[in-house]
Design an enzyme around this catalytic site. Structure first.
Site, PDB file in Angstrom:
ATOM      1  N   GLN A   1      42.935   7.678  58.834  1.00  0.00           N
ATOM      2  CA  GLN A   1      42.949   6.385  58.148  1.00  0.00           C
ATOM      3  C   GLN A   1      42.251   6.591  56.808  1.00  0.00           C
ATOM      4  OE1 GLN A   1      44.399   3.422  59.947  1.00  0.00           O
ATOM      5  NE2 GLN A   1      45.253   5.225  60.978  1.00  0.00           N
TER       6      GLN A   1
ATOM      7  N   GLY B   1      42.851  -5.957  61.973  1.00  0.00           N
ATOM      8  CA  GLY B   1      43.433  -4.613  62.041  1.00  0.00           C
ATOM      9  C   GLY B   1      43.670  -3.992  60.677  1.00  0.00           C
ATOM     10  N   HIS B   2      44.100  -2.748  60.681  1.00  0.00           N
ATOM     11  CA  HIS B   2      44.295  -2.042  59.413  1.00  0.00           C
ATOM     12  C   HIS B   2      45.434  -2.634  58.602  1.00  0.00           C
ATOM     13  CE1 HIS B   2      46.711   1.314  61.753  1.00  0.00           C
ATOM     14  NE2 HIS B   2      47.081   0.114  62.102  1.00  0.00           N
ATOM     15  N   ASN B   3      45.224  -2.618  57.292  1.00  0.00           N
ATOM     16  CA  ASN B   3      46.220  -3.091  56.323  1.00  0.00           C
ATOM     17  C   ASN B   3      46.480  -4.595  56.386  1.00  0.00           C
ATOM     18  OD1 ASN B   3      46.937  -0.051  56.879  1.00  0.00           O
ATOM     19  ND2 ASN B   3      47.728  -0.554  54.846  1.00  0.00           N
TER      20      ASN B   3
END
Lengths: 343, 343, 343
Positions: free
Chosen positions: C196, C237-239
Site C-alpha cells: 500500500q 478503507g483504502h482510497n
C-alpha cells in the site's frame, strides 16, 4: 523515487510476457493517474475502457486491450503480477536495526539478530523476539510472549503475556492480542470473572489490522492459521480457531469457540454467534449474521441475517421494499378482489 | 505450574460436594483436554456425553453423569464453582509494586500504597491512583482522573481528564474513557463543535474490553454501574447511563443519552438509537437494533432490527428466505389459481 | 470554575436577543441540572415542558416558552448559540507549550512555534508539526507525516508515514491514520500482500473519534474533506474519498474506493460496500447497508439493508413482525377461505 527497469526485465521478474516495444519504466500507478514511463494494471476487465486512455507505458493485464497504444505485460494472474511489480518498484524498507535507549527491555527477554526495538517499547520477562523483527514504537510484549522472525509490529500494539506470533507477521497499530475472553459466571451476588488462563497463537504470514482485538482462550488456545489476513476493528472471541489463508474484512465479529475453516472469505461487519463452525471455502457476504454452522457443501456463498444461500438472499433482499405492497395485495385478495391493483 | 489440592479440600473451598474417591488434583482443563490429576467442569448438560470419555480425575457438575468413571464435585451453580476453582489453581499475580523510572508522574499526582506504575505511563496533575492499583505500561491518566483501589489498567489505556474509575475495575488494552462525545451544531458555515464538558464515572467491579470507547458527557456524567461487564470494541456515547450487573457483548453501540438498566444482557453487534431506555432485566439478542424504548414488562427477550419479541423474530427470520416464494404464491392467487404450487 | 457574564453581554457575544431581566450568570448546564445563576438551552421544542421547571436564570431558545419564569436568550439557531456560550464559559485550555524530555524527536523533524510534545511521543525523520499543535502523550508521527497548526492529537494516536493532517484537527485517542489498506492477491500459494504505497490526507477542521481507523491508499490518496466529523470506531478503507462537512456516527464502515459526498449524514453502524458513491446531502439512517450508489436526487433519506428510501423502510420495518401472520393469511387464501382470520 523507486527503481528503474526495462519492460523486458520487469516481464521476466514478474513472470509476464511483454507484448509491444521495450523501454525503461520507473514507477507504478493507477490507470487514471499513470504517467509515461510508468506501469499500471488491469485486473477487472470492466475497466478495460480506461486502458485506451491511459498514459502509462505498459499495462499488466491478462489479455491485450484492442485499440490501446501502450505495451502489455501479459500474465495469467495480473493482480498477482502487479503485487510482484509493486515490490520491485518499492522494495520494503526495514527500519534500521538497534534497540532504542528509550525502550524498556527486561534482562530476561531474548532478542534475535538485527532486531529493531523502537522507543517506548516494553519487553517483559521471558519475551522472545526473533531475528530481524521490528517493533516500531510503543509496542508492549508481555511476559513470555514471542514474535517470530521477520515480523513487523506497528506502534501501540499490545501482546498480553504468553502469546505466540509467527514469522513474517504484520500487526497493525492498536491491535490487541491476548486480552481476556468475555466470561463471567452469574450468581446471586453478581458476575464472577472466569479467569482466562489460555493463550493465543498466530501462525506464520498472518496480517492483523489496526485496532483488531483477539482474546486469549479461557482454557486452551485461540488460534489464527497460516496466511490468514484480518482487516481492522475485528473482534475474535476466546477459543476461536481460524484456519489458513482465510480473509476477514473489517468490523466482523467472531464469537467465542467458533471454528472458521481455511480459505474462507468473510465480508465486512459480519457476525458469527458462539460455538459454531464455518467450513473450508465458505464465502460470507458483508454483514452476514451466522446463527448456526455452515459448510460449502450446500452452497459456498451465504448472505443475510440469518445466513441463507447468497442467491436466495439476493432475491429476498430485492423484494423487501415491496413488502408493504404485498400486504396490500393480500388484503385485496381477502376482500374478494381478483387481479392486480390498478396503480 | 499451579497449586495442588485434595478433591475433598477443593470441594470445601468451592462449596461443592465430593461424590467419588478423594485424591490429589493439580490443575484445571477443558473436558476434552483434561489429563489425569486435573479437574474439569460441565455447565451445559448437552456436553454430558464428553464426560464419559474425559481423563479428568473429577468433574464439577450439577449432577453426576451416569456411566462416568471420574469423581464429581457437585454444585448448584457449577459454572460459578468452576470460576472459584480456577482462582485456586491460578491465583492472580499482581505485578510487583513500584513506580518505573520510565514513567512520567506529575508531582501533583497522588499515589496510594503498593501501586504499580509501569514504564511509559503518564499521570497528569491531580491524578489519583488508589492502593494496589496496577497501571501496566503506557497508560495515560489525565488531569484530575482517579482510579480506585485494586484496579488493573492494561497497556495503552487512555483516561482523559476528570474521569473516575471505581475499585477492582479491569480495563483492557486500548480502551478509551472520556473522549469527547459526538456533538456538533450545524450552521451555514459548517459544523461547530459542542464542547463536551461533562465526565465519565465507572463504578466498582466493572470490566471493560479491549479498544472499547466510552465518551464523556456533553454536560453531566456518562455512567457505568457496579459490576457491569463490557466486551471489546463497544461504543458508549455521551451521557449514556448503564445500570449494575449488565453484560454487553462485543461491537455493540449505545448512542448518546440512552439509559440501559441493571441486569440487562446485550448480544454482540447490537445497536441502540439515541435517547431511549432499555429496562432492567431486558435481554437483547446479537445484532438487535433498538429504535425505541423497551422494557421487560411485555417480554424480556428481544431481537431483530427493529427490535421485536425474540419469539416473533425467530418465526420471522425463519420465513425470510421464503419471501420470494410468498410473492409467487400471491401472484398465483391474483391470477385466480387456488391451492399450492406443484413444485 | 468558569467565567462570569451579564446576560446582556452574553447575548451580544452569542448573537442572541435578551428577553427578560438582566443579571450575572456563571455557568451552563442541562435543563434538569441547571442552578440559579446558570444558563441552559432548549433546541428541541419537545423538551419545552422542562423549561417551566428549570432553576436556570436564562434559557437559550428559538422562542420564549409561555409560562416560564426565567429570562430567554433568543437565537435563530439555539444549538449553535449554545455551542458559542459553552466556549465562553469554558474557554479551551491548551496544554503548556514545550517538548517533554521524555519524547523521542528525530533531529530531522520540524517543530512549529509553541508546540506541545508530551511524554513518550515519537516524531520520526521528516515529521512536521505546525504552530501551536499539541501532541498530548504517546503519539506516534511517522516519517514525513505532518500535522497542521492548532491541531490537537490525543494520547496513543498513530500516524503512519507520509500522512497529512490539516489545521485545527482533533484526533481522539487510539485512532490510527495510514495503516495499510486491505489488499491481497490470491494465488495457488496463498495470498500475496499488495503493498500500500499511497497515503492519507485529512483536511482542515476535521475531528476523528477514538479508535477510528483510516487506511492509506493502495496507490494515490485516501481523503477526508474539510470540516468532516467522524465518530469513534469507524473504519475507512483504502482510497476512500469523503467530502466536506460530512458527519459519520460510530462503528460505521466504509469499504475501499467509496466516494462519499459533502454534507452527507451517516448514522451509526452503517456499512458501505466497496467502489460506490454516496452523493452530496444524502442521509443514511443507522445501520443502513449500502450495496450500490445512492444520490439525493430520488430521495435524500435512506435506510435499511439493502438501502431503500427511508419512508419505504419505515413501512417495511413495521410490517416485518407480521410476516408470520402474512404467511398464514396466504395459506388461508390458498385453502379457499375468504376474509380475515378470526383471532
Amino acid at each position: 523515487m523507486g527503481n528503474r527497469f526495462l519492460l523486458s526485465e520487469l516481464a521476466a521478474k514478474i513472470g509476464a510476457e511483454l507484448r509491444g516495444p521495450d523501454g525503461e519504466v520507473n514507477g507504478i500507478s493507477s490507470i487514471e493517474d499513470a504517467l509515461p514511463g510508468q506501469v499500471t494494471f488491469l485486473s477487472n476487465p470492466k475497466y478495460a475502457v480506461h486502458v485506451r486512455g491511459t498514459k502509462a507505458s505498459a499495462v499488466i493485464a491478462k489479455d491485450p486491450v484492442p485499440g490501446a497504444e501502450c505495451a502489455f505485460l501479459l500474465a495469467a494472474n495480473p493482480y498477482y503480477a502487479f503485487a510482484c511489480a509493486l515490490e520491485l518498484f518499492h522494495p520494503p524498507e526495514r527500519p534500521p536495526a538497534g534497540v532504542s535507549p528509550m525502550a524498556s527491555v527486561h534482562p530476561g527477554a531474548t532478542l534475535g539478530k538485527d532486531v529493531t526495538i523502537g522507543p517506548f517499547c516494553v519487553l517483559e520477562e521471558g519475551a522472545v523476539v526473533g531475528d530481524r523483527v521490528a517493533l516500531i514504537a510503543g509496542v508492549y510484549v508481555g511476559k513470555g510472549s514471542s514474535v517470530g522472525e521477520d515480523s513487523l509490529i506497528c506502534p501501540h500494539v499490545t501482546l498480553y503475556h504468553g502469546v505466540r506470533i509467527g514469522k513474517r507477521a504484520i500487526l497493525h497499530s492498536g491491535c490487541v492480542i491476548g486480552s481476556d475472553g468475555f466470561g463471567f459466571a452469574p450468581s446471586a451476588k453478581g458476575y464472577r470473572k472466569i479467569l482466562q488462563i489460555g493463550t493465543v497463537e498466530i501462525d506464520d504470514d498472518v496480517e492483523i489490522g489496526a485496532n483488531t482485538t483477539i482474546d486469549r482462550a479461557a482454557l486452551g488456545v485461540t488460534r489464527v492459521g497460516r496466511g490468514t489476513k484480518l482487516d481492522n476493528l475485528i473482534q475474535v472471541g476466546h477459543n476461536v480457531v481460524i484456519g489458513n489463508d482465510t480473509v476477514i474484512a473489517a468490523q466482523t465479529g467472531i464469537s467465542g469457540s467458533c471454528k472458521v475453516g481455511s480459505r474462507v472469505m468473510i465480508g465486512g461487519q459480519a457476525g458469527l454467534a458462539g460455538h459454531l463452525e464455518v467450513g473450508d471455502g465458505v464465502m460470507l457476504g458483508a454483514r452476514t449474521g451466522v446463527a448456526s454452522s455452515l459448510s460449502a457443501k450446500e452452497t459456498s456463498a451465504w448472505s443475510g441475517a440469518p445466513a441463507m444461500p447468497h442467491k436466495t438472499w439476493l432475491r429476498m433482499a430485492m423484494l423487501l421494499p415491496s413488502l408493504p405492497e404485498l400486504f396490500r395485495r393480500v388484503k385485496r385478495l381477502e376482500d374478494g378482489k381478483k387481479g392486480k391493483e390498478e396503480e
